[in-house]
Write a protein that holds these residues in place. Sequence first.
Motif, short mmCIF file in Angstrom:
data_model
loop_
_atom_site.label_atom_id
_atom_site.label_comp_id
_atom_site.label_asym_id
_atom_site.label_seq_id
_atom_site.Cartn_x
_atom_site.Cartn_y
_atom_site.Cartn_z
N ALA A 124 71.80 -38.26 32.90
CA ALA A 124 72.08 -39.65 33.08
C ALA A 124 73.02 -39.89 31.73
N VAL A 125 73.05 -39.40 30.64
CA VAL A 125 73.81 -39.30 29.48
C VAL A 125 75.24 -38.62 29.62
N ASP A 126 75.06 -37.31 30.34
CA ASP A 126 76.29 -36.60 30.52
C ASP A 126 77.12 -37.56 31.52
N GLU A 127 76.43 -37.90 32.49
CA GLU A 127 77.08 -38.66 33.70
C GLU A 127 77.86 -39.72 32.96
N ALA A 128 77.24 -40.52 32.22
CA ALA A 128 77.83 -41.79 31.70
C ALA A 128 79.02 -41.52 30.98
N LEU A 129 79.02 -40.40 29.96
CA LEU A 129 80.09 -40.07 28.99
C LEU A 129 81.26 -39.75 29.95
N HIS A 130 81.08 -38.78 31.24
CA HIS A 130 82.09 -38.36 31.90
C HIS A 130 82.63 -39.56 32.78
N ASP A 131 81.77 -40.59 33.37
CA ASP A 131 82.40 -41.56 33.89
C ASP A 131 83.26 -42.46 33.04
N HIS A 132 82.89 -42.59 31.60
CA HIS A 132 83.59 -43.50 30.70
C HIS A 132 84.57 -42.58 29.81
#
Length: 672
Positions: free
Chosen positions: A363-371
């Motif tokens: 979840a953290v990796d996806e959020a950092l990737h999305d932003h």
Amino acid sequence: MPGTGHEPALPAGGTPTIAAPRTPRRLAALAQALDTVLPTTAPTGETTTPTALMGLSTGIRALDDVLGGLQPGRFYLVAAAPGAGSSLIATAAARTSALDQHQPVLYAASGLTRADIAARIVAAHLPVDYRRLRAGRLTPTEQDDTAALHHHLAQAPLYIDDGTDLTTDAIAESVPDLPGLALVVVDRLQTTEDPRLPLSGPAQITDAAQALAHLARTHELPVLAAVDTDDPQLIAALSLDITITLTRDADQIHATITERDLGPQATLTLHADLGHARITDPATPTTPAPPPAASPHTPAQIPQSPLQAPTSPPPDPTPTESAPTAHTVVPRRPSPRRTAPPPPEGGYANRDYSYFTGMITRAVDEALHDHEGDIAAATEALVKKAVPNAMALFEATRVGGNYEHTVYPETLEFLRKKSKDGADEIWEGRHNWTNTHLMDALQNGTHPPITVNALDTNASFLSAFKTHLPIGALIHDPHGGFDPKRSGIYRLPARPTWHHPDLPDPIGNRREDGPVLLDDATIRLLIRCARLGLCEAPHITECWTSGASEGLLEKFRRVLTEARTSALETDDTVTVEYIKAMYSKFTSTIGESSVNRDIRRPDWMHIIRSQAFANLWYKSHRAHSNGLTVVRVRGTDELHVTGDWRTVFTEGRLTTQMKQKDQYPLPRKSAR
């Protein structure tokens, strides 16, 4: 005789013999005997609730179902070859009675040391890997867990006698010294004679078994002893009340329960979790089978009563989960449950939480990737998803749990908010306390100026997940009282009084007249304070409770704790803030909240929050007991003290540590 012409002959000395007064035999009417055999039911409306086990739990549900628990007046011999598990059955019974049921236990250790017993209890109860525990190589997470468990274990009424001169006479002499003693465990009788161990050798074993059986009968106590042999001739020659014979096949333990005069009664298959020094129920519950009969046909299984509620621990590495009562209702509104794949095979029992921590990492990796690596934006996005993601993680950790908790029980009137932004009627032990006695002395100059250290508790709500939660719907008991195996809400006729000037009131600063409604965590704190001699025990006149478990959130807590520890080690602020949002929002939204539709348990919300307040009270008491002066206590995490606090608490950011937020002088210097 007089009047018959046949007078009785006199003794040679001429003085007639006077018969000693006859002591009447102790007789019991059948009705009294029936009370010890037949369970009764208590009417509660349309259904009835079966009574609990007639004896103490062994800590193994399948064994309890056959034995009915360890019953007063009976002697139980657990017989097994070395390494087959007889000693682990003894430890399980002692651990369950002392730690989970808070009943005094005498543990007579022959050939074992108190360190052996303590290590097995810690490994099984937490659980942690037994070999790493003895070698001093626990992981940081395991070290945190054992540190948190230390206070709980230290309060257990378990008394160990590991003297080399241990005899059955010494055991019997200790019984009157332990008021309220509920169980005697002897670990172990040794078949190989050792001149340094009185409870060793075939002849001594026979004498010891007979003496222990007599001890059980005369003191109306259950006595359980382990013997390191499964020799059928020796066991048969002992002719004891109940014999549990164990044979081990890899990670399976086959247990045969035999009763004197009636022969074999049932055969069970249990799980040998030797990595955690314990025997548990099998992963898939099975019905106890009757012993093999002299027939070519497969015997039918013994049917179990559908109302028989298991009361001993499941084979889950989390702490004991008590069974829900027969009144646990189906949720009024079904909650859509997410299907989570099981954890990696073999990892769960070995405390491998990588599957669950991976949910957080992804979840953290996806959020950092999305932003695009924007830390602030990624953190904000994760905080917004904290509630559904926390529920998904919680439900994933409950996959394979032994009991299904009720997610939408009927909300009792006193648990309903009186307005949209109002509160219900439950009184939490919220702290807003100042040491007024000290402040007055500082103001009038009778106490020298002091330097105050403002300490902060880390992740207080996360630590509070380790608490006793009701599994099912709360059931009303108009007679009140407290059962440690249940949890819920309790009514007291008035606010308990508190007169200790140097410690905060356990139930906070509210001052209201009349009855009060307190949750389970606050009641347990008051009971602990009463045992410490700080106040009177709470007088409970009415309660609403269900079967309780301290393990419902335990795996969830450990996963979040492990992920948080890893994030702190790598200075990963995004993950730290995300985890904080998960555990804090989980707590605040499981009550009446439109944000969380997956569960509605306001009783859980109150108990978790009150457990956080209680944990802070325990820290203040620890500080006071170790010579620090407690100046202020605020909320769930703020403790102000004077003195060298680092000699009492470990400094750091882990859940078991404290950090200093501020330091200031008292009295304050006035501005000029």
